[in-house]
Structure formats: C-alpha cells, structure tokens
Design a protein around this motif. Sequence first.
Motif, PDB file in Angstrom:
ATOM      1  N   THR A  14       0.813  -1.233   0.000  1.00 22.65           N
ATOM      2  CA  THR A  14       0.000   0.000   0.000  1.00 22.65           C
ATOM      3  C   THR A  14       0.834   1.266   0.000  1.00 22.65           C
ATOM      4  OG1 THR A  14      -0.099   0.032   2.412  1.00 22.65           O
ATOM      5  CG2 THR A  14      -1.846  -1.180   1.253  1.00 22.65           C
ATOM      6  N   GLU A  15       2.146   1.130   0.339  1.00 23.19           N
ATOM      7  CA  GLU A  15       3.049   2.276   0.507  1.00 23.19           C
ATOM      8  C   GLU A  15       2.560   3.218   1.606  1.00 23.19           C
ATOM      9  OE1 GLU A  15       3.558   3.991  -3.393  1.00 23.19           O
ATOM     10  OE2 GLU A  15       5.010   2.443  -3.961  1.00 23.19           O
ATOM     11  N   LYS A  16       1.913   2.630   2.617  1.00 23.48           N
ATOM     12  CA  LYS A  16       1.441   3.372   3.789  1.00 23.48           C
ATOM     13  C   LYS A  16       1.956   2.676   5.041  1.00 23.48           C
ATOM     14  CE  LYS A  16      -2.636   4.797   1.193  1.00 23.48           C
ATOM     15  NZ  LYS A  16      -4.094   4.626   1.003  1.00 23.48           N
ATOM     16  N   SER A  17       1.739   3.286   6.222  1.00 25.03           N
ATOM     17  CA  SER A  17       2.381   2.734   7.417  1.00 25.03           C
ATOM     18  C   SER A  17       1.470   2.533   8.623  1.00 25.03           C
ATOM     19  CB  SER A  17       3.543   3.639   7.840  1.00 25.03           C
ATOM     20  OG  SER A  17       3.074   4.937   8.151  1.00 25.03           O
ATOM     21  N   ARG A  18       0.332   3.195   8.709  1.00 30.82           N
ATOM     22  CA  ARG A  18      -0.458   3.082   9.931  1.00 30.82           C
ATOM     23  C   ARG A  18      -1.205   1.746   9.977  1.00 30.82           C
ATOM     24  NH1 ARG A  18      -5.482   5.585  12.398  1.00 30.82           N
ATOM     25  NH2 ARG A  18      -6.010   6.481  10.353  1.00 30.82           N
ATOM     26  N   ILE A  19      -1.278   1.183  11.175  1.00 30.16           N
ATOM     27  CA  ILE A  19      -1.896  -0.110  11.418  1.00 30.16           C
ATOM     28  C   ILE A  19      -3.149   0.084  12.281  1.00 30.16           C
ATOM     29  CG2 ILE A  19      -1.597  -2.377  12.515  1.00 30.16           C
ATOM     30  CD1 ILE A  19       1.493  -1.867  12.137  1.00 30.16           C
ATOM     31  N   ILE A  20      -4.228  -0.590  11.910  1.00 26.18           N
ATOM     32  CA  ILE A  20      -5.395  -0.675  12.777  1.00 26.18           C
ATOM     33  C   ILE A  20      -5.376  -2.054  13.445  1.00 26.18           C
ATOM     34  CG2 ILE A  20      -7.912  -0.687  12.943  1.00 26.18           C
ATOM     35  CD1 ILE A  20      -6.812   2.044  12.219  1.00 26.18           C
ATOM     36  N   ALA A  21      -5.400  -2.059  14.781  1.00 22.29           N
ATOM     37  CA  ALA A  21      -5.481  -3.301  15.550  1.00 22.29           C
ATOM     38  C   ALA A  21      -6.612  -3.148  16.567  1.00 22.29           C
ATOM     39  CB  ALA A  21      -4.155  -3.595  16.228  1.00 22.29           C
ATOM     40  N   PHE A  22      -6.807  -4.161  17.385  1.00 19.18           N
ATOM     41  CA  PHE A  22      -7.978  -4.161  18.259  1.00 19.18           C
ATOM     42  C   PHE A  22      -7.613  -4.331  19.723  1.00 19.18           C
ATOM     43  CE2 PHE A  22      -9.429  -5.021  14.037  1.00 19.18           C
ATOM     44  CZ  PHE A  22     -10.528  -4.170  13.931  1.00 19.18           C
ATOM     45  N   GLU A  23      -8.462  -3.805  20.568  1.00 20.14           N
ATOM     46  CA  GLU A  23      -8.242  -3.888  22.009  1.00 20.14           C
ATOM     47  C   GLU A  23      -8.146  -5.347  22.448  1.00 20.14           C
ATOM     48  OE1 GLU A  23     -11.420  -1.632  23.741  1.00 20.14           O
ATOM     49  OE2 GLU A  23     -10.654   0.282  22.958  1.00 20.14           O
ATOM     50  N   ASN A  24      -7.208  -5.603  23.353  1.00 15.90           N
ATOM     51  CA  ASN A  24      -6.922  -6.944  23.891  1.00 15.90           C
ATOM     52  C   ASN A  24      -6.272  -7.869  22.867  1.00 15.90           C
ATOM     53  OD1 ASN A  24      -7.964  -6.431  26.522  1.00 15.90           O
ATOM     54  ND2 ASN A  24     -10.037  -6.745  25.740  1.00 15.90           N
ATOM     55  N   SER A  25      -5.761  -7.307  21.789  1.00 18.42           N
ATOM     56  CA  SER A  25      -5.090  -8.128  20.774  1.00 18.42           C
ATOM     57  C   SER A  25      -3.717  -8.586  21.259  1.00 18.42           C
ATOM     58  CB  SER A  25      -4.925  -7.334  19.485  1.00 18.42           C
ATOM     59  OG  SER A  25      -4.143  -6.169  19.721  1.00 18.42           O
ATOM     60  N   PHE A  26      -3.251  -9.694  20.680  1.00 17.74           N
ATOM     61  CA  PHE A  26      -1.870 -10.150  20.870  1.00 17.74           C
ATOM     62  C   PHE A  26      -1.379 -10.695  19.541  1.00 17.74           C
ATOM     63  CE2 PHE A  26       1.630 -12.926  21.740  1.00 17.74           C
ATOM     64  CZ  PHE A  26       2.311 -12.290  22.780  1.00 17.74           C
ATOM     65  N   HIS A  27      -0.270 -10.112  19.032  1.00 16.22           N
ATOM     66  CA  HIS A  27       0.256 -10.523  17.731  1.00 16.22           C
ATOM     67  C   HIS A  27       1.728 -10.912  17.769  1.00 16.22           C
ATOM     68  CE1 HIS A  27      -3.507  -9.424  15.855  1.00 16.22           C
ATOM     69  NE2 HIS A  27      -3.445  -8.229  16.405  1.00 16.22           N
ATOM     70  N   GLY A  28       2.357 -10.879  18.941  1.00 14.85           N
ATOM     71  CA  GLY A  28       3.756 -11.278  19.028  1.00 14.85           C
ATOM     72  C   GLY A  28       4.587 -10.270  19.791  1.00 14.85           C
ATOM     73  N   ARG A  29       5.896 -10.524  19.861  1.00 16.24           N
ATOM     74  CA  ARG A  29       6.779  -9.697  20.681  1.00 16.24           C
ATOM     75  C   ARG A  29       7.901  -9.035  19.879  1.00 16.24           C
ATOM     76  NH1 ARG A  29       6.327 -10.560  26.319  1.00 16.24           N
ATOM     77  NH2 ARG A  29       4.760 -12.128  26.852  1.00 16.24           N
ATOM     78  N   THR A  30       7.865  -9.134  18.558  1.00 18.44           N
ATOM     79  CA  THR A  30       8.869  -8.457  17.748  1.00 18.44           C
ATOM     80  C   THR A  30       8.394  -7.046  17.385  1.00 18.44           C
ATOM     81  OG1 THR A  30       7.934  -9.562  15.805  1.00 18.44           O
ATOM     82  CG2 THR A  30       9.852 -10.588  16.837  1.00 18.44           C
ATOM     83  N   SER A  31       9.172  -6.331  16.633  1.00 19.40           N
ATOM     84  CA  SER A  31       9.046  -4.873  16.506  1.00 19.40           C
ATOM     85  C   SER A  31       7.646  -4.366  16.174  1.00 19.40           C
ATOM     86  CB  SER A  31      10.035  -4.370  15.451  1.00 19.40           C
ATOM     87  OG  SER A  31       9.968  -2.966  15.345  1.00 19.40           O
ATOM     88  N   ALA A  32       7.153  -4.660  14.983  1.00 16.82           N
ATOM     89  CA  ALA A  32       5.822  -4.168  14.599  1.00 16.82           C
ATOM     90  C   ALA A  32       4.715  -5.023  15.204  1.00 16.82           C
ATOM     91  CB  ALA A  32       5.696  -4.132  13.083  1.00 16.82           C
ATOM     92  N   ALA A  33       4.962  -6.333  15.338  1.00 14.96           N
ATOM     93  CA  ALA A  33       3.946  -7.230  15.896  1.00 14.96           C
ATOM     94  C   ALA A  33       3.599  -6.847  17.332  1.00 14.96           C
ATOM     95  CB  ALA A  33       4.423  -8.678  15.831  1.00 14.96           C
ATOM     96  N   VAL A  34       4.597  -6.496  18.119  1.00 10.54           N
ATOM     97  CA  VAL A  34       4.326  -6.125  19.510  1.00 10.54           C
ATOM     98  C   VAL A  34       3.709  -4.737  19.592  1.00 10.54           C
ATOM     99  CG1 VAL A  34       6.521  -5.051  20.200  1.00 10.54           C
ATOM    100  CG2 VAL A  34       5.213  -6.381  21.857  1.00 10.54           C
ATOM    101  N   ALA A  35       4.037  -3.872  18.649  1.00 10.46           N
ATOM    102  CA  ALA A  35       3.394  -2.551  18.611  1.00 10.46           C
ATOM    103  C   ALA A  35       1.903  -2.682  18.340  1.00 10.46           C
ATOM    104  CB  ALA A  35       4.052  -1.678  17.550  1.00 10.46           C
ATOM    105  N   ALA A  36       1.537  -3.722  17.589  1.00  7.93           N
ATOM    106  CA  ALA A  36       0.122  -3.976  17.290  1.00  7.93           C
ATOM    107  C   ALA A  36      -0.544  -4.848  18.348  1.00  7.93           C
ATOM    108  CB  ALA A  36      -0.006  -4.631  15.921  1.00  7.93           C
ATOM    109  N   THR A  37       0.164  -5.102  19.441  1.00  5.49           N
ATOM    110  CA  THR A  37      -0.347  -5.876  20.568  1.00  5.49           C
ATOM    111  C   THR A  37      -0.791  -4.918  21.666  1.00  5.49           C
ATOM    112  OG1 THR A  37       0.956  -7.854  20.112  1.00  5.49           O
ATOM    113  CG2 THR A  37       0.341  -7.471  22.404  1.00  5.49           C
ATOM    114  N   ASP A  38      -1.986  -5.125  22.175  1.00  4.16           N
ATOM    115  CA  ASP A  38      -2.570  -4.189  23.143  1.00  4.16           C
ATOM    116  C   ASP A  38      -2.124  -4.530  24.572  1.00  4.16           C
ATOM    117  OD1 ASP A  38      -4.076  -2.150  24.214  1.00  4.16           O
ATOM    118  OD2 ASP A  38      -5.952  -3.282  24.182  1.00  4.16           O
ATOM    119  N   ASN A  39      -0.834  -4.312  24.812  1.00  6.28           N
ATOM    120  CA  ASN A  39      -0.262  -4.542  26.150  1.00  6.28           C
ATOM    121  C   ASN A  39       0.964  -3.651  26.295  1.00  6.28           C
ATOM    122  OD1 ASN A  39       0.907  -5.378  28.516  1.00  6.28           O
ATOM    123  ND2 ASN A  39       0.804  -7.565  28.053  1.00  6.28           N
ATOM    124  N   LYS A  40       0.792  -2.513  26.914  1.00  8.32           N
ATOM    125  CA  LYS A  40       1.868  -1.530  27.018  1.00  8.32           C
ATOM    126  C   LYS A  40       3.071  -2.057  27.795  1.00  8.32           C
ATOM    127  CE  LYS A  40      -1.142   2.516  26.534  1.00  8.32           C
ATOM    128  NZ  LYS A  40      -1.663   3.749  27.165  1.00  8.32           N
TER     129      LYS A  40
END
Length: 379
Positions: A111-137
């Motif tokens: 898409t040549e874009k960068s913003r991600i939409i994710a959801f509350e209480n999500s978990f997608h992993g612990r690496t750079s972008a995956a953890v950013a998209a994980t709802d656990n500060k």
Amino acid sequence: MNLFDVYPLYSITPVKALDCIITDENGVEYLDLYSGHGVISIGHSHPKYVDKLKNQLDKIGFYSNAIQNPLQVELATKLGALSEYEDYSLFLCSSGAEANENALKLASFHTEKSRIIAFENSFHGRTSAAVAATDNKKIVAPMNAQQCVTFLPLNTIELVESELEKGDVCCVIIEGIQGVGGLDEGTSDFFQALEIACNKHNVVLILDEVQSGYGRSGKFFAHQYHDIKPDIISIAKGMGNGFPIGGILISPKIKASYGLLGTTFGGSHLSCVAGIAVLETIENEKLQENATQIYKHFLEVIKDMPYVKKIKGKGLMLGLEFDFDVNELRKKLIIEKHVFTGNSSNKNLLRILPPLTITKEAINHFVKVLKEALEELKA
C-alpha cells in the motif's frame, strides 16, 4: 551463566509426553489441556510425526532458501488444499511473531502506507511491529512504540471506517479468535463489513490465525465461520506440533519480487516435514471434526459447573470465565489435580487449548477435577 529470568516457572519438569499426557521426572502424569500455548495440535510424540522427522534427519535437516526444496512445495500444496486457499501463495518463517511481522511489512510495501489498525486486547507477538500492534503496554518498548498503531474496540465497524477514510492506513490486523486477550471475537457482521471496508479503501486485511488456525476452532481457520477471504493469513503454533515453523498465506493480488521478504531458518527441510506430518494427520484422523464433536460434548458436560459465568471460544479454543481471579484455581489444577490449563489477560478466564486428539473421556476427567477444585477453594 544464568538464564535471563523472564518466566515465572512451576516446579514441574516434564521428561516425556504422549498424545494428551505429560509425564514429569517423578513419574507423575498430567492431562495437557493447554498444549504449550496451543502448539501441540496432533498430540505429543505422534508416531507418524516422529517417524517423518527421524527419517528426514538421516537425509538433510537444513539448508538455505538459495536452493531447491521440494518439501516446501509439498507443504504449500497440502496446506492450500486442506485450508481451501489453493490460489494463495505461502511464505515460510519460524514463528507466529515472525509471521505477523512479515504480514505487516508486506502490507506496508503493497500500500506504501504505514499506519496499522489493531484491536483492544489483541496479541500478535513480541517483535518490533507485531508487539506494537499488541494491546499490552507492558511489553512494548520505546523503540516499538515508534510504530503508528490505532487500537479500536471489536465489533465497532463505524470506528474502523472512520479511520480508513483518513487514507494513511496500510492494514487492519485481527485475530480469528483472540487468544491471550481472553477468547473474544468479532461477529460475522463485523468481519464481513471489515472485509468490504478494507477492499473499498485499498487496505490489506490480515487475519492472525496463529493460535486459532489449523483446525483448532473446528474449521481450518476461525475466520471461515464468517464467509470472508482476507488478504494475508498468518499461521504458526499448531503448524509444526512443537517444531518451530510459521508462515503467511498471501492473496494473488499481492505480488512477489526477489528480496521482498527473507528468512534464514524458515522453510527448512525438518520444519517442512513437521508441517506435512501435521497436515496429513489432521486430514487422516479427522481432527477438525473431532474438535467440533468434543466442543459439543464440552458444552454439555460443563453447563452446570458452579461459578462459571460464560463459556467462550469455539472448537478446542475455549475459555471458562468465572467471577473471580483464576490464578489459585490454575495452581490447584496443576499441582494437586495434575491438569495443565492456561491463563489470559482476563484474570477471571481459564483457557483450555488441548491437542486436537483429546477424547470425551479426558474432558469428563477435567470436568470432574475442576468441580472438585472449585469445591475445595470455596469451602
């Protein structure tokens, strides 16, 4: 040298396992209703799985992706047929986090874009972008927080559409059924509207099926309950029955080019053989059907369990929600009743993710000891 102390450990040391039973160093047997975070799909030490890995070790275990590996083609062909995604392409990697990382990266390239939409209480992993998209500060480091992610509540399509209209979103990532977050899931209406909105705005829809895939829900992928086709599907956990393997299924509309993605260990000979053994066993032993049948049985035998407020999930991806913190209940189940279960970010939820080979008799045993444990705790 000491181990880096990041895991709170139970004082249990497994030394062998077969199907749904784990045996510790003292000879004590445990019923495994957690599968090591949902990883064990076809049962511990399945003989066909073990034989295929042993035979492959006598040939070649690993070489890089710079050479031909027909096992990758065989795995992709079998996966496409069983999942009904034969027109998609497969990129292989080594874990769920790596799968989601590559899914997010590929969406941004496309898409040549960068913003991600994710959801509350999500978990997608612990690496750079995956953890950013994980709802656990608590697990998002400052360097991860540089990613641009917007978290929205599930089942609020009007909020999603409002964000997509801003024109800077590369993808929406959502779990088929939330795992760590507590077994919440989108409705069919929500998933279908999400697919339409993403297509309208040229946004990549990523379905994280790392935990909810591979027959665990009763269908091959949990999103198949909702009659949608995402652009990218991430897979891992049950894919290798304990052997590290992950991947993404990629829509034909997303084009490949040399160097776009890469991995060192992904798609090794051993991991592919593990993946092939899992797919063949799921199909030959009708484990998706077993997941559905055991789910129906579970609902019947658990319906009168005291203190259970809600039963969540589908198939063999289940949660029992109580009106109290289940930490002590889990400890009692493991230490005294010898049953492994899981927790989640919902402190009142007991998570149940057995191997897909689990029997009605094993479920009956669990229900019996769960009732005992509850009576003892509440006495």
